[in-house]
Design an enzyme around this catalytic site. Structure first.
Site, PDB file in Angstrom:
ATOM      1  CG  ASP A  29      -2.087   0.934   1.103  1.00 27.39           C
ATOM      2  OD1 ASP A  29      -2.366   1.394  -0.026  1.00 27.39           O
ATOM      3  OD2 ASP A  29      -2.725   1.230   2.135  1.00 27.39           O
ATOM      4  CG  ASN A  77      -7.354  -2.378  -6.001  1.00 30.06           C
ATOM      5  OD1 ASN A  77      -6.391  -3.123  -5.831  1.00 30.06           O
ATOM      6  ND2 ASN A  77      -7.708  -1.485  -5.083  1.00 30.06           N
TER       7      ASN A  77
END
Ligand code: FPP
Length: 256
Positions: A29, A77
């Site tokens: 991330d 996503n």
């Protein structure tokens, strides 16, 4: 990626790290923030993130990690802006093409986990070629999670088991944890889960496999991650007492 057959050379080499996890999983991330902090587009961060993937795979293989699973694209996503999603797809295809020969030369078996049906035929072809080229390697297994979700994984394993029951190959009463595990996209329990970018969340990653994993969260953004960060995570892991529900005294052999 360099040749992994040369010895570990850093100060905190494998010998000094203590007990190594068999399976390390990473939630990579912070790419977007990395790009934005430099006044660039988020995709710049993803491109730098691809370089961190290469560094980290190399470091993990050199240090003797047997299984490494990277969360590259989650089922969620797809909700991102179209140009970011398109850019990521292009980046995945580019990285697969540029890295696969070196991964192969270094004995790494690459597997892709997730629902791949939504990807383009071109990306699916690059995935298939990479898996086929590296299928007999055994130095390290690298799982790349694409369009992956932990809930999807449990659902697909359940469907596969239900099919076997319907076909008379398996009795419903024979379904146990070992059976379920064997049908998951990755069967090995995660020993160490690393998350970069500072958030303390599992984000629908390997939900079943992380039942007893140690969590290591670092504020380092993924594009800045490298061997020293991996070694810090491994040192943290080695310092943990894993009890699996037992008492500390039991684990240390001082009590029954
Ligand atoms: C999360 O950061 C990262 C991703 C969704 C993409 C990960 C992709 C790569 C590292 C590129 C290459 C990978 C492979 C395996 C070829 P974020 O964008 O959510 O960061 P933010 O929290 O700062 O927004």
């Amino acid at each position: 990626m360099a040749d992994l057959s040369s010895p570990v050379t850093s100060k905190a080499g494998a010998a000094t790290l203590g007990a190594l996890p068999n399976h390390v999983a990473i939630i990579m991330d912070g790419n977007g923030r990395y790009g934005q902090r430099l006044g660039k587009i988020r995709l710049f961060g993803h491109r730098q993130g691809a370089k961190a993937v290469s560094r980290t795979v190399e470091a993990a293989a050199r240090l003797g990690i047997k299984h490494l699973t990277l969360f590259a694209f989650s089922s969620e996503n797809w909700k991102r802006p179209k140009d970011e999603v398109d850019g990521l797809m292009e980046l995945f295809a580019q990285v697969l093409q540029s890295e696969r020969e070196r991964l192969h030369q270094n004995g790494i078996k690459v597997r892709f986990i997730g629902d791949l049906t939504r990807f383009s035929p071109q990306l699916n072809q690059a995935i298939a070629e990479c898996e086929e080229l590296t299928q007999n390697n055994s130095h390290m297994i690298l799982n790349i999670a694409l369009n992956y979700g932990g809930r999807w994984d449990i659902a697909q394993a359940t469907r596969a088991l239900a099919r076997e029951v319907a076909q008379g190959k398996l009795s419903a009463d024979a379904i146990d944890e070992a059976q379920l595990k064997a049908h998951l996209a990755v069967s090995e329990d995660v020993d160490l889960l690393i998350r970069t970018g500072g958030e303390h969340r599992i984000s629908n990653f390997l939900l079943y496999q992380c039942a007893y994993s140690e969590f290591y969260v670092t504020d380092t953004l993924w594009p800045d991650f490298g061997r020293a960060d991996l070694e810090a995570a491994l040192a943290y892991f080695a310092s943990r007492e894993r009890r699996f529900g037992m008492t500390s005294a039991q684990v240390q052999g001082k009590a029954r």
